[in-house]
Design an enzyme around this catalytic site. Structure first.
Site, PDB file in Angstrom:
ATOM      1  N   LYS A   1       4.850  17.420 103.447  1.00 18.29           N
ATOM      2  CA  LYS A   1       5.019  16.288 102.545  1.00 18.29           C
ATOM      3  C   LYS A   1       6.439  15.742 102.685  1.00 18.29           C
ATOM      4  O   LYS A   1       7.384  16.496 102.939  1.00 18.29           O
ATOM      5  CB  LYS A   1       4.775  16.772 101.114  1.00 18.29           C
ATOM      6  CG  LYS A   1       4.821  15.708 100.035  1.00 18.29           C
ATOM      7  CD  LYS A   1       4.510  16.339  98.682  1.00 18.29           C
ATOM      8  CE  LYS A   1       4.429  15.312  97.578  1.00 18.29           C
ATOM      9  NZ  LYS A   1       4.065  15.938  96.279  1.00 18.29           N
TER      10      LYS A   1
ATOM     11  N   SER B   1       0.487  13.537  94.218  1.00 17.13           N
ATOM     12  CA  SER B   1       1.407  12.811  95.063  1.00 17.13           C
ATOM     13  C   SER B   1       1.420  13.285  96.514  1.00 17.13           C
ATOM     14  O   SER B   1       2.040  12.669  97.371  1.00 17.13           O
ATOM     15  CB  SER B   1       2.823  12.903  94.495  1.00 17.13           C
ATOM     16  OG  SER B   1       3.295  14.241  94.473  1.00 17.13           O
TER      17      SER B   1
ATOM     18  N   SER C   1      -0.297  17.531  91.866  1.00 14.74           N
ATOM     19  CA  SER C   1      -0.067  16.825  93.125  1.00 14.74           C
ATOM     20  C   SER C   1      -0.490  17.564  94.391  1.00 14.74           C
ATOM     21  O   SER C   1      -0.514  16.967  95.460  1.00 14.74           O
ATOM     22  CB  SER C   1       1.413  16.440  93.246  1.00 14.74           C
ATOM     23  OG  SER C   1       1.738  15.481  92.278  1.00 14.74           O
TER      24      SER C   1
END
Length: 552
Positions: free
Chosen positions: A129, A213, A237
């Site tokens: 990420k 996210s 997330s």
């Protein structure tokens, strides 16, 4: 064109420019033309060997790479190619560094020629990420104002030379790093959208969100452009993208895995900590990377990591288990496919001989309200300052949280009061969980909770209106694993005309369900255990997945 728009366009173009020309798709189909780009659609651009490699589980990739069946280079190239395709079809990447990955793979192959596999992740591609700092690679976290800077600071000595602790640890274990994946600016959204790459689509159903996210991770792994990747979770997330993309995802307790040196929003807010965890197509892939990381004692690199090696005995789960089932939190009800997935899961477990009881805990609304308060400590100052760097606008998804501008900040007394509230909530929930021992057949408290992770199979764009099914886990700091269950079937998951909404929000959520549009989307559940039960919950996730597979 505004300066921020020019910078965003240049960055967006640079991502595509990093893809080899021969991997560029001549014409990207519209969503109306190709709804599902997984499976046969994306396979048409790959060789049979690339398909074989990229559709192999992380555990078996390691077996093949560490025994010489596949070279690290051919594995890396296959995943680089598929990741490039996935990005063009879903907007899932922020950074591409394929050339560096191939060089690392060549070095691994040279080591292997001397009978020296580097470590337990030798030759395994791992995606990250875009909160991880990687040497020679930028970190924007979706902010235009962070382009060309270190977390918004120009001419910073760490810019493009600094690496997060876990990055170095993964390299030492033999992992190959090759991409960083898309996030919503601020990180505080269940949909992934920013002004650089736009909206990240769900590869299984591009009418829907990939989640957030860690939505870029979800989309990339869902399209099999990565065998395993790492996201973060402060309100769902990791679990939301895992569930939306038919993946397994682990939300560990804070302090189990290293977070040191990563970019973040609201850094310094310590009441509810963001945690790092993996997503993969199998529970075995999650176990592989967690066990490997713990083998090199990350508590020596990160002062926040608890000294807790991998505990094999905790993962030896035998005999009959008792599950609590949470069918609704009393705030927002479930859309038909999610209701069916929950019932399928408990049915499969009962058929396998396990016990399922109703879970009627203390008010989740109270838990979630306390969690929401922690995100208001600074009144939005941190994220508003990041937007101000470029004057870029907030996405609609983020405006619902920060669109009113700077709000009053909590003082020390107010923060302390909320912390006391949180402590009391944790105690109340613990006591309830302990009391379930009196009503289970095993005489033990409930082993895990079966719970939705969202009221919908996946959110429609601008449709993620309620986060209560994930945020309660964050406040209590429980371990949670997402397990894929089924897919939306328009012939079965019809609109429930008899459903009576609890309020206006519930009515809005229920109204967003369209069987035709949702058809084919992944549907998942989360299994929730107590704090620091990562080994046990991964084992229970495997038991649940096997029970679902065997269910009548």
């Amino acid at each position: 064109m505004a300066i921020w728009q020019t910078l965003a366009a240049q960055k967006r173009d640079s991502i595509i420019a990093a893809i080899p020309q021969e991997w560029i798709i001549p014409s990207i189909p519209k969503v109306e033309e190709v709804k599902d780009i997984t499976g046969g659609y994306i396979q048409q651009f790959l060789s049979p060997k690339e398909i074989e490699i990229t559709e192999t589980d992380a555990v078996d990739i390691i077996k093949n790479a560490s025994t010489g069946v596949w070279s690290a280079v051919e594995v890396a190239k296959a995943f680089c190619h598929r990741a490039a395709l996935a990005h063009q079809l879903t907007n899932c990447l922020h950074e591409i560094f394929f050339e560096a990955a191939i060089r690392d793979a060549e070095a691994l192959d040279a080591l292997y020629s001397q009978q020296k596999p580097l470590g337990p992740l030798h030759g395994l591609p791992v995606s990250l990420k875009d909160q991880f700092h990687v040497k020679d690679v930028e970190t924007t976290m979706g902010y235009v104002g962070w382009i060309g800077t270190h977390e918004g600071q120009k001419n910073h000595p760490k810019h493009r030379v600094y690496e997060s602790e876990m990055v170095g640890e993964l390299r030492s274990l033999g992992a190959i790093l090759y991409v960083k994946t898309a996030v919503p600016h601020t990180l505080m959204s269940g949909e992934t959208v920013n002004n650089i790459i736009g909206y990240t689509l769900n590869p299984k159903n591009r009418y829907l969100s990939s989640g957030g996210s860690s939505g870029g991770e979800g989309a990339l792994i869902g399209a099999r452009g990565s065998p395993v990747g790492f996201g973060t979770d402060i309100g769902g997330s990791i679990r939301i993208p895992a569930g939306f993309n038919g993946l397994f995802g682990l939300r560990p307790s804070a302090g189990r895995l290293p977070y040191e040196g990563m970019a973040n929003s609201m850094d310094g807010q310590n009441t509810v900590l963001s945690v790092v965890g993996p997503l993969a197509p199998s529970a075995g892939g999650l176990k592989l990377v967690v066990k490997s990381l713990l083998s090199i004692k990350p508590w020596l690199d990160d002062p926040m990591v608890v000294k807790m090696p991998w505990r094999e005995e905790e993962g030896n789960v035998e005999g009959k288990l008792t599950f609590g089932v949470l069918r609704t939190d009393g705030v927002v009800g479930l859309q038909p496919p999610v209701r069916r997935a929950v019932e399928m899961t408990l049915k499969a477990l009962v058929e396998a001989g396990h016990e399922v009881i109703d879970w009627n805990p203390p008010s989740h609304k109270n838990v979630n309200d306390a969690c929401l308060q922690t995100w208001r400590y600074d009144g939005g100052a941190d994220v508003l300052a990041a937007f101000a760097l470029s004057s870029e606008p907030m996405s609609t998804q983020v405006q619902q949280a920060y669109g009113r501008g700077q709000q009053p900040q909590f003082d020390a007394t107010a923060i302390a009061a909320n912390n006391v509230r949180v402590r009391n909530i944790k105690k109340e929930y613990m006591d309830y969980w302990n009391r379930t021992a009196a009503i289970t057949r095993t005489g033990r408290p409930v082993d895990a909770i079966i719970c939705p992770l969202a009221p919908f199979a996946a959110a429609r764009p601008e449709g993620y209106k309620y986060y209560g099914y994930t945020t309660w886990v964050n406040l209590l700091d429980y371990t949670s694993v997402v397990v894929p269950v089924t897919n939306v079937d328009k012939s079965v998951d019809k609109v429930d005309d008899m459903y009576v909404p609890l309020d206006g929000l519930d009515k809005e959520v229920q109204a967003s369900y369209d069987p035709e549009l949702y058809d084919g989307a992944h549907v998942s559940v989360q299994l929730v255990g107590r704090r620091f039960q990562e080994e046990r919950m991964l084992a229970i996730a495997e038991i649940t997945a096997m029970s679902l597979k065997s269910s009548k």
